[in-house]
Design a protein around this motif. Sequence first.
Motif, mmCIF file in Angstrom:
data_model
loop_
_atom_site.group_PDB
_atom_site.id
_atom_site.type_symbol
_atom_site.label_atom_id
_atom_site.label_comp_id
_atom_site.label_asym_id
_atom_site.label_seq_id
_atom_site.Cartn_x
_atom_site.Cartn_y
_atom_site.Cartn_z
ATOM 1 N N SER A 210 91.726 6.786 1.919
ATOM 2 C CA SER A 210 91.514 6.230 3.154
ATOM 3 C C SER A 210 90.431 4.974 2.937
ATOM 4 N N PRO A 211 90.681 3.660 3.461
ATOM 5 C CA PRO A 211 89.574 2.644 3.597
ATOM 6 C C PRO A 211 87.751 3.202 3.805
ATOM 7 N N LYS A 212 87.908 4.011 4.764
ATOM 8 C CA LYS A 212 86.795 4.595 5.095
ATOM 9 C C LYS A 212 86.299 5.580 3.891
ATOM 10 N N TYR A 213 86.502 5.899 2.876
ATOM 11 C CA TYR A 213 86.290 6.603 1.654
ATOM 12 C C TYR A 213 84.860 6.741 1.829
ATOM 13 N N ARG A 214 85.002 5.426 1.168
ATOM 14 C CA ARG A 214 82.990 5.374 0.633
ATOM 15 C C ARG A 214 82.258 4.373 0.832
ATOM 16 N N ASP A 215 81.060 4.887 1.216
ATOM 17 C CA ASP A 215 80.257 3.187 2.000
ATOM 18 C C ASP A 215 79.606 3.632 1.199
ATOM 19 N N ARG A 216 78.130 2.822 0.786
ATOM 20 C CA ARG A 216 76.876 2.229 0.482
ATOM 21 C C ARG A 216 75.925 1.547 1.096
ATOM 22 N N LYS A 217 74.618 1.632 1.404
ATOM 23 C CA LYS A 217 73.292 0.657 2.632
ATOM 24 C C LYS A 217 72.439 1.459 0.973
ATOM 25 N N GLN A 218 71.188 0.584 1.201
ATOM 26 C CA GLN A 218 70.102 0.332 0.882
ATOM 27 C C GLN A 218 69.555 0.416 1.765
ATOM 28 N N PHE A 219 67.832 0.553 1.596
ATOM 29 C CA PHE A 219 66.912 0.636 2.351
ATOM 30 C C PHE A 219 65.958 0.557 1.597
ATOM 31 N N ALA A 220 64.784 -0.536 1.929
ATOM 32 C CA ALA A 220 63.498 -0.203 0.968
ATOM 33 C C ALA A 220 63.272 1.281 1.337
ATOM 34 N N VAL A 221 62.124 1.279 0.264
ATOM 35 C CA VAL A 221 61.450 2.603 0.160
ATOM 36 C C VAL A 221 60.843 3.032 1.696
ATOM 37 N N ALA A 222 59.697 2.636 1.183
ATOM 38 C CA ALA A 222 59.055 2.257 3.176
ATOM 39 C C ALA A 222 60.318 2.712 4.572
ATOM 40 N N PHE A 224 63.215 3.093 4.511
ATOM 41 C CA PHE A 224 63.882 4.414 4.489
ATOM 42 C C PHE A 224 63.353 5.569 4.835
ATOM 43 N N VAL A 225 61.756 6.103 5.160
ATOM 44 C CA VAL A 225 60.745 6.713 5.171
ATOM 45 C C VAL A 225 60.460 6.722 6.701
ATOM 46 N N ASP A 226 60.737 5.596 7.271
ATOM 47 C CA ASP A 226 59.558 5.159 8.508
ATOM 48 C C ASP A 226 61.324 5.151 9.284
ATOM 49 N N ALA A 240 52.540 12.162 -2.839
ATOM 50 C CA ALA A 240 51.672 13.205 -3.702
ATOM 51 C C ALA A 240 53.370 13.562 -4.714
ATOM 52 N N PHE A 241 54.536 12.583 -4.503
ATOM 53 C CA PHE A 241 55.173 12.794 -5.836
ATOM 54 C C PHE A 241 55.081 11.566 -6.308
ATOM 55 N N THR A 242 56.204 11.388 -7.850
ATOM 56 C CA THR A 242 55.953 10.581 -8.682
ATOM 57 C C THR A 242 57.479 10.855 -9.105
ATOM 58 N N GLY A 243 57.661 9.728 -9.888
ATOM 59 C CA GLY A 243 59.254 9.543 -9.574
ATOM 60 C C GLY A 243 60.084 9.644 -8.373
ATOM 61 N N GLY A 244 61.628 10.265 -8.724
ATOM 62 C CA GLY A 244 62.827 10.529 -7.962
ATOM 63 C C GLY A 244 62.535 11.434 -7.077
ATOM 64 N N GLY A 245 61.261 12.248 -7.460
ATOM 65 C CA GLY A 245 61.599 14.218 -6.950
ATOM 66 C C GLY A 245 60.414 14.273 -5.382
ATOM 67 N N LEU A 288 66.926 5.648 -6.351
ATOM 68 C CA LEU A 288 65.900 5.018 -6.515
ATOM 69 C C LEU A 288 66.191 3.576 -7.837
ATOM 70 N N SER A 289 65.444 2.720 -7.996
ATOM 71 C CA SER A 289 65.216 2.096 -8.240
ATOM 72 C C SER A 289 64.449 0.875 -7.719
ATOM 73 N N GLN A 290 63.382 0.863 -8.497
ATOM 74 C CA GLN A 290 62.211 -0.832 -7.982
ATOM 75 C C GLN A 290 62.379 -0.521 -6.457
ATOM 76 N N GLY A 291 62.056 0.282 -6.378
ATOM 77 C CA GLY A 291 61.099 0.500 -4.454
ATOM 78 C C GLY A 291 62.931 0.906 -3.395
ATOM 79 N N THR A 292 63.669 0.977 -4.240
ATOM 80 C CA THR A 292 64.934 0.852 -3.028
ATOM 81 C C THR A 292 66.186 1.945 -3.406
ATOM 82 N N VAL A 293 66.454 2.359 -1.452
ATOM 83 C CA VAL A 293 66.885 3.445 -1.896
ATOM 84 C C VAL A 293 68.902 3.688 -1.694
ATOM 85 N N THR A 294 69.596 3.260 -2.618
ATOM 86 C CA THR A 294 70.340 3.713 -2.842
ATOM 87 C C THR A 294 71.113 4.591 -2.105
#
Length: 344
Positions: A210-222, A224-226, A240-245, A288-294
């Motif tokens: 299906s052409p709708k099988y995969r998709d991707r979005k990116q968000f700045a961490v702030a 994303f959380v908001d 309180a968390f470090t890295g991608g935990g 997670l990479s350089q302040g961006t959530v993919t």
Amino acid sequence: MHKGMILILAVLIGVMVAVPAALVSLDRNDPSLSSIRVDGGSSAASLDSGPGVKVYLSKEKKVETFPMERYIRGVVAAEMPVNFHPEALKAQALAARTYIVDRLSRGDFSDMAKWGKKAGKANVSDTVNHQVFLTDKQLKEQWGDDYETYSARINQAVVETAGQVIQYQGKPIYAAFFSTSNGKTENSEDYFAEEYPYLRSVPSPWDEASPKYRDRKQFAVADFVDKISRSTGKQVAVEAFTGGGWLRVTQRTAGGSADKVQVGDQVFTGRQIREALHLSSADFTFRLSQGTVTVETKGYGHGVGMSQWGANFMAKQGKSAKEIIRHYYRGVEIGSMDSYLKKE
């Protein structure tokens, strides 16, 4: 005189043969006609048959009544690509009719109040809250020069399943459907609140095409959380968390979607995350990479019931509408709606 009589007789015979043939040709070539012959012309089904369905047209802000089969026509045309295989369109017609028959038989339309006083008199809306529905006028605008060709395809699916619904233990089912799975469908209770014995997780491997099988979005961490905090009402702390935990899927459903998701100091369901971020499905992974959530997703829709793209691929492999229905809705049969509703 004898030759004249023969000539007249020949002309009369010609007219008797030509007129019915012309009428049949007209009937087949004009999809706007309310009566369409199926099964080689041996029977007739009408788009103007069945009980009336009161539909709240959200753009016009009014309630209009449509005969059952004409309502199903508008739903199938709106909910499934018109170029899908005829058997997939028939499966969609069965699911659409079952949905509204179940709703009418239960008689609970209290959810219509959200659209205002006028909508309170309707059985259903034309929105995704129920089933998307398009009027004939809207279809003419949408299809343009292809109107007659596309109408013929939809009409065939409707009249060849007219009056038929999907049943489980003698009752119409909740005929959930969606666009594209991640390779499996979901158990109903893993996305909705209620468990239905016929809405079980089943394989749907065809959906990968299906052409709708995969998709991707990116968000700045702030951001994303908001978005998650605003949608759920839960304030998320990540300091309180470090890295991608601070961000991970901790549990998945039988169908492979995210069930429990850790976001900072809070735990959410996969559905909550999907709705907060407007994701294509609840089968997602984070990077997670350089302040961006993919966020990468597989599938499109809630994943419960019949996959429309799966149905189309099954049909292309030679499966009938009934075989498609029995694959996605377990333990069901096809029966008549007459035992639940009275024809008007």
